[in-house]
Write a protein that holds these residues in place. Sequence first.
Motif, PDB file in Angstrom:
ATOM      1  N   ILE B  12       1.034  -1.432   0.421  1.00 43.58           N
ATOM      2  CA  ILE B  12       0.297   0.127  -0.557  1.00 43.58           C
ATOM      3  C   ILE B  12       1.123   1.139  -0.186  1.00 43.58           C
ATOM      4  CG2 ILE B  12      -1.703   1.125   1.451  1.00 43.58           C
ATOM      5  CD1 ILE B  12      -2.984  -0.966   0.004  1.00 43.58           C
ATOM      6  N   VAL B  13       1.987   0.783   0.750  1.00 43.77           N
ATOM      7  CA  VAL B  13       2.968   2.017   1.011  1.00 43.77           C
ATOM      8  C   VAL B  13       3.730   2.543  -0.139  1.00 43.77           C
ATOM      9  CG1 VAL B  13       4.738   3.370   2.374  1.00 43.77           C
ATOM     10  CG2 VAL B  13       2.814   2.237   3.660  1.00 43.77           C
ATOM     11  N   GLY B  14       3.889   1.902  -0.891  1.00 44.04           N
ATOM     12  CA  GLY B  14       4.674   1.977  -2.260  1.00 44.04           C
ATOM     13  C   GLY B  14       3.918   2.054  -3.212  1.00 44.04           C
ATOM     14  N   GLY B  15       2.351   1.578  -3.681  1.00 47.71           N
ATOM     15  CA  GLY B  15       1.378   2.237  -4.145  1.00 47.71           C
ATOM     16  C   GLY B  15       1.844   3.503  -4.597  1.00 47.71           C
ATOM     17  N   ALA B  18       4.506   5.628  -5.410  1.00 47.66           N
ATOM     18  CA  ALA B  18       4.910   5.152  -6.756  1.00 47.66           C
ATOM     19  C   ALA B  18       3.383   6.986  -7.344  1.00 47.66           C
ATOM     20  CB  ALA B  18       4.433   4.059  -7.437  1.00 47.66           C
ATOM     21  N   TYR B  19       2.406   6.183  -6.593  1.00 52.70           N
ATOM     22  CA  TYR B  19       1.886   7.747  -7.020  1.00 52.70           C
ATOM     23  C   TYR B  19       2.413   8.985  -6.898  1.00 52.70           C
ATOM     24  CZ  TYR B  19      -2.827  10.274  -7.930  1.00 52.70           C
ATOM     25  OH  TYR B  19      -3.779  11.027  -7.945  1.00 52.70           O
ATOM     26  N   ILE B  20       2.444   9.738  -6.014  1.00 52.85           N
ATOM     27  CA  ILE B  20       2.661  10.464  -5.855  1.00 52.85           C
ATOM     28  C   ILE B  20       4.257  10.805  -6.596  1.00 52.85           C
ATOM     29  CG2 ILE B  20       3.997  12.177  -3.177  1.00 52.85           C
ATOM     30  CD1 ILE B  20       2.604  10.174  -1.887  1.00 52.85           C
ATOM     31  N   VAL B  21       5.361  10.313  -6.297  1.00 49.31           N
ATOM     32  CA  VAL B  21       6.430  10.466  -7.676  1.00 49.31           C
ATOM     33  C   VAL B  21       5.900  10.623  -8.922  1.00 49.31           C
ATOM     34  CG1 VAL B  21       8.567   9.401  -8.745  1.00 49.31           C
ATOM     35  CG2 VAL B  21       7.904   9.659  -5.755  1.00 49.31           C
ATOM     36  N   THR B  22       5.137   9.486  -9.217  1.00 47.48           N
ATOM     37  CA  THR B  22       4.304   9.362 -10.874  1.00 47.48           C
ATOM     38  C   THR B  22       3.990  11.059 -11.305  1.00 47.48           C
ATOM     39  OG1 THR B  22       4.568   7.654 -10.646  1.00 47.48           O
ATOM     40  CG2 THR B  22       3.591   8.467 -12.491  1.00 47.48           C
ATOM     41  N   ARG B  23       3.321  11.532  -9.763  1.00 47.99           N
ATOM     42  CA  ARG B  23       2.458  12.553  -9.923  1.00 47.99           C
ATOM     43  C   ARG B  23       3.094  14.205 -10.276  1.00 47.99           C
ATOM     44  NH1 ARG B  23      -0.388  16.338  -6.873  1.00 47.99           N
ATOM     45  NH2 ARG B  23      -2.297  16.554  -6.982  1.00 47.99           N
ATOM     46  N   SER B  24       3.907  13.742  -9.590  1.00 53.12           N
ATOM     47  CA  SER B  24       4.645  15.141  -9.682  1.00 53.12           C
ATOM     48  C   SER B  24       5.578  15.026 -10.420  1.00 53.12           C
ATOM     49  CB  SER B  24       5.659  15.024  -8.336  1.00 53.12           C
ATOM     50  OG  SER B  24       6.283  13.692  -7.686  1.00 53.12           O
ATOM     51  N   VAL B  25       6.465  14.285 -10.946  1.00 55.63           N
ATOM     52  CA  VAL B  25       6.918  14.319 -12.474  1.00 55.63           C
ATOM     53  C   VAL B  25       5.958  13.786 -13.706  1.00 55.63           C
ATOM     54  CG1 VAL B  25       7.836  12.402 -14.038  1.00 55.63           C
ATOM     55  CG2 VAL B  25       8.477  12.009 -11.734  1.00 55.63           C
ATOM     56  N   ALA B 137      -3.860   5.975 -10.577  1.00 57.92           N
ATOM     57  CA  ALA B 137      -4.207   5.700  -9.041  1.00 57.92           C
ATOM     58  C   ALA B 137      -5.075   4.356  -8.685  1.00 57.92           C
ATOM     59  CB  ALA B 137      -5.426   6.997  -8.572  1.00 57.92           C
ATOM     60  N   ILE B 138      -6.204   4.610  -9.633  1.00 60.67           N
ATOM     61  CA  ILE B 138      -7.799   3.263 -10.172  1.00 60.67           C
ATOM     62  C   ILE B 138      -6.158   2.241  -9.691  1.00 60.67           C
ATOM     63  CG2 ILE B 138      -8.941   2.092 -11.152  1.00 60.67           C
ATOM     64  CD1 ILE B 138     -10.387   5.096 -11.630  1.00 60.67           C
ATOM     65  N   SER B 139      -5.782   2.153 -10.892  1.00 54.12           N
ATOM     66  CA  SER B 139      -4.920   0.435 -10.973  1.00 54.12           C
ATOM     67  C   SER B 139      -4.237   0.226  -9.568  1.00 54.12           C
ATOM     68  CB  SER B 139      -4.147   0.111 -11.907  1.00 54.12           C
ATOM     69  OG  SER B 139      -3.380   1.369 -12.456  1.00 54.12           O
ATOM     70  N   LEU B 140      -3.512   1.201  -9.091  1.00 50.77           N
ATOM     71  CA  LEU B 140      -2.787   1.072  -7.614  1.00 50.77           C
ATOM     72  C   LEU B 140      -3.848   0.795  -6.533  1.00 50.77           C
ATOM     73  CD1 LEU B 140      -0.155   4.079  -7.466  1.00 50.77           C
ATOM     74  CD2 LEU B 140       0.426   1.372  -7.423  1.00 50.77           C
ATOM     75  N   ALA B 141      -4.898   1.476  -6.584  1.00 49.85           N
ATOM     76  CA  ALA B 141      -5.654   1.026  -5.579  1.00 49.85           C
ATOM     77  C   ALA B 141      -6.068  -0.105  -5.665  1.00 49.85           C
ATOM     78  CB  ALA B 141      -6.579   2.289  -5.134  1.00 49.85           C
ATOM     79  N   GLY B 142      -6.465  -0.358  -6.652  1.00 46.74           N
ATOM     80  CA  GLY B 142      -7.391  -2.155  -7.223  1.00 46.74           C
ATOM     81  C   GLY B 142      -6.341  -3.097  -6.802  1.00 46.74           C
ATOM     82  N   PHE B 143      -4.820  -2.803  -7.082  1.00 50.66           N
ATOM     83  CA  PHE B 143      -3.298  -3.378  -6.517  1.00 50.66           C
ATOM     84  C   PHE B 143      -2.987  -3.952  -5.530  1.00 50.66           C
ATOM     85  CE2 PHE B 143       0.408  -4.465  -5.766  1.00 50.66           C
ATOM     86  CZ  PHE B 143       0.981  -5.073  -6.681  1.00 50.66           C
ATOM     87  N   GLY B 144      -3.669  -2.439  -4.710  1.00 47.79           N
ATOM     88  CA  GLY B 144      -3.714  -3.331  -2.924  1.00 47.79           C
ATOM     89  C   GLY B 144      -4.571  -3.636  -2.851  1.00 47.79           C
TER      90      GLY B 144
END
Lengths: 225, 449
Positions: B12-15, B18-25, B137-144
Motif C-alpha cells: 500500500i505504502v509503495g503504491g 509510486a503514485y505521488i512520485v509519478t504525479r509530481s514527475v 490511481a485506480i490501478s494502484l488502488a485496485g492492486f492494493g
Amino acid sequence: MRVLVAEDHASLARSIANGLREEGYAVDLTFDGDEALRWATINSYDCAVLDVMLPSKNGWTILETLRREGNKTPVLFLTAKDAIEDRVKGLNLGADDYLVKPFDWKELVARVRAIIRRRHDQPAQTVKVADLEIDLASKTVHRAGNSIILSAREYALLEYLALRVGQVVSRSEIWEHLYDQNDESVSNVVDVYIGYLRSKIDRDHNPKLIHTRRGMGYVLSANAT
Amino acid sequence: MAILLTVWAMLIVGGLVAYIVTRSVLLADFDHSMIARVRARPELKDRPEALPRIEESAEDRLLIDNKVGPNIRVPQVLPDNDRGPTVISRGFVTLGGGRRYRTLSLRFSPAQSGGQPALVVYSSPTDRLDSILNRLAISLAGFGAAAGLAAAAVAVGVSRKALRPLSQTAQVIGEIDDLHLDRRIDAEALPVELRPVAGKLNEMLGRIERSNLQRKQFLADASHELRTPVAALVTTLEVALRRPREAPAYVEALETCLSDARMLRQLVQTLLEHARSGVIKEESEPFDAAALMNQCADVAEGLAVPEHVQIVRNIPPTLPVKTYPNRLRGIVMNLMGNAVEHNRPGGTVEIHCEAQGPDLEVAISDTGSGIAAEHIPHLFEPFYRVSHGEDSSNAQQHLGLGLFLVDTHIKSLGGTCRIESEVGVGTTFRIRVPGICTMHPTALEASIA
C-alpha cells in the motif's frame, strides 16, 4: 437324588438346602469352595448348585477342576453377577445352567429337576412302566389310574429307579444318590424303603414292577426277567 | 499473519509513493511544457502592445498581466533571457464548464534594466494528465485491494489451519461424558502455547475418570452385595411358605429373615453414609479431641467387657482441635469396634492420641491375630473381607464396608492412615488428621461453651 449346595451366605445356603430336602433331595451343604470340590470329587451328585464367589475356591475353578478330571456332575451356578461375560464364562466352562440372585424358588427347583432329568437321559416329564405313571414335575404317582401317596424318601427312591428304568441299580448307588452325609448309615435302610415302596406299588397290582437282582441290586421294570 | 500484514502495508505504502512520485514527475513535465509554450507565444515577442488581454484559444488560456494591473503596459522588449520565467505559484483552478486547468503564475524578468517585469498567468486544461493520474490511481488502488484481499484470504486460511486443532479439541471435549471419560485431548496437535492447558485438562480428565471408575466399581460391588441377602430373604420366605409348618419352624424362618434384613439395613445405611460423605458440607468446629476419645473408649468398653478385652487409654487431659467431630468419632468408633471384635479373650485395645505438630495423631492398637501383609493394601477397598473364618454365620455380619467408610472419613478430613500389623501379635491403625488448635485453652473453652 443327591444334590451338593455350596454357598457362603449361610442363611441362603441353609434355606436352599432345607427347601431341596423338602423336595425330596438328599442335600450336602458347604459354605466353602475347597470343601465343595472335595465332596464333588468323592461323592456322586446328581446336581451341584454352586455359588460363583465362594471362599477359598470360586465356582468356576471348581467346575474347571471337575471337568478336567472327567467328572460330569451337572453344575448349576448361582451368582450375584449378571454381566453377560460372566454367564458366558460359566457356560463355556461347561456349566449346565445359570441363575442370577435373587432368584425364584420354583425356578431353582425346576432347573435342578431339569438338570437331573437330562443327567439320566430322561427327557420326558412322566415315566411310565406298565400301568405305573410317575410325574416328575408334580411328583405324583399313579398306578392303574389310582393315586399313590408316597413319603418324600419313598418318592425319591422310586424316582431314582424310574430315571434308570430297566437298569439294575445297586444298593450303594441308591445310598449314594438318596442319602446325604448327615444320614445315619444303616446297612439295610435301602432294603427297608424298597419294602415300603413294594407294599404301596406292587402289593395290590400285577405285574410286579420292582424286582430284586440278587447280589446286584434292584430294577424297576415291567418284565420280571 | 504479521508477515502478511507487513507485506500488504508495504504494498500500500509503495503504491502511494509510486503514485505521488509519478504525479509530481508528470506535473513537472506538464509545467515545463506549459512554460515552453508560453515562451513561444508570439504575442509575448511580437505584439506586446496588444497586451493586456485575455486570450482563450481552443485549449489554453493565457492572461498576460503586469503586477500593477491589467491595464498597465508591459515592457516593449519582452523578457527573453535564458533564465526563463520565475514560477510564482502553481495550482489547479476549475473554470467555467467545470473543466480543470493547471494554472501557472510566471514572472518574466525584464530583458533590460529599468524594464518592467511581466507577469503571465497561464492555464492549460489537465484532462489528459488527470485521466492518466486517475488510471494510475485506480490501478494502484485496485492492486492494493487485490493484494489486501489475497492477504486476508491467506490469513483466514492460515488462521483456520492454526485453529483446526482447537476446533477438534472442542469437539473432543464436547464428546466427553461419563461414558467416554477415557478420551484425551491430543496435545501434540495443538499450538505450543496451548499444550500446557491441554496437559492439565488431560490430567483433570484422568482424575475424574479414576474417581468415576471407583464410584462405578463401588456401585457394582454394592449392587452385587445386595443381591445375596435379598436372595436369602426371598428364598427363606418362599421355602417357609411352601407348606404348613409348626410355629417354631416359622419362628426360625423369621429369625433367619431378620438377620438378612439387618444385613441389608446395614448395607443400605453404609451406602447412604458414603454417598453423603462426598456431598454434605459440614462446618468444622473447635472441640476437645481428648474428651471425644474418652467417649469412644467408654462405648468400646461396653463392647469389650463381655469379650474379656481391656481398654487402655493413653489420652492427654485435653487436646483442642478444630475439625469434624462426627467424622472423627465415626473413624475411632469403627476402628475400636474392630479392635475389640478381632481381639482375643484377655487381650487389650489401646487408644492413644497426641498432637504431632499441626496434626492430631490417633493410634488404636489391638492384641488380635494380626493381618497378613498381602491383605493390608486392600483393607480399605469396599467389600474386601480378609477371611470368613470358621463361623460363617458371623461372617455374614461383616460386609467389608467398615474400613472403607473409615477411609472415606479420613480422606474427607484430609488425613492419612497407616496400618502396622504383625500376624499373631496385633494391629495398629495410626491416623493423622490436621486440625490441632493453637488457640489458648481458655479461649477454646469459651468458644466451645
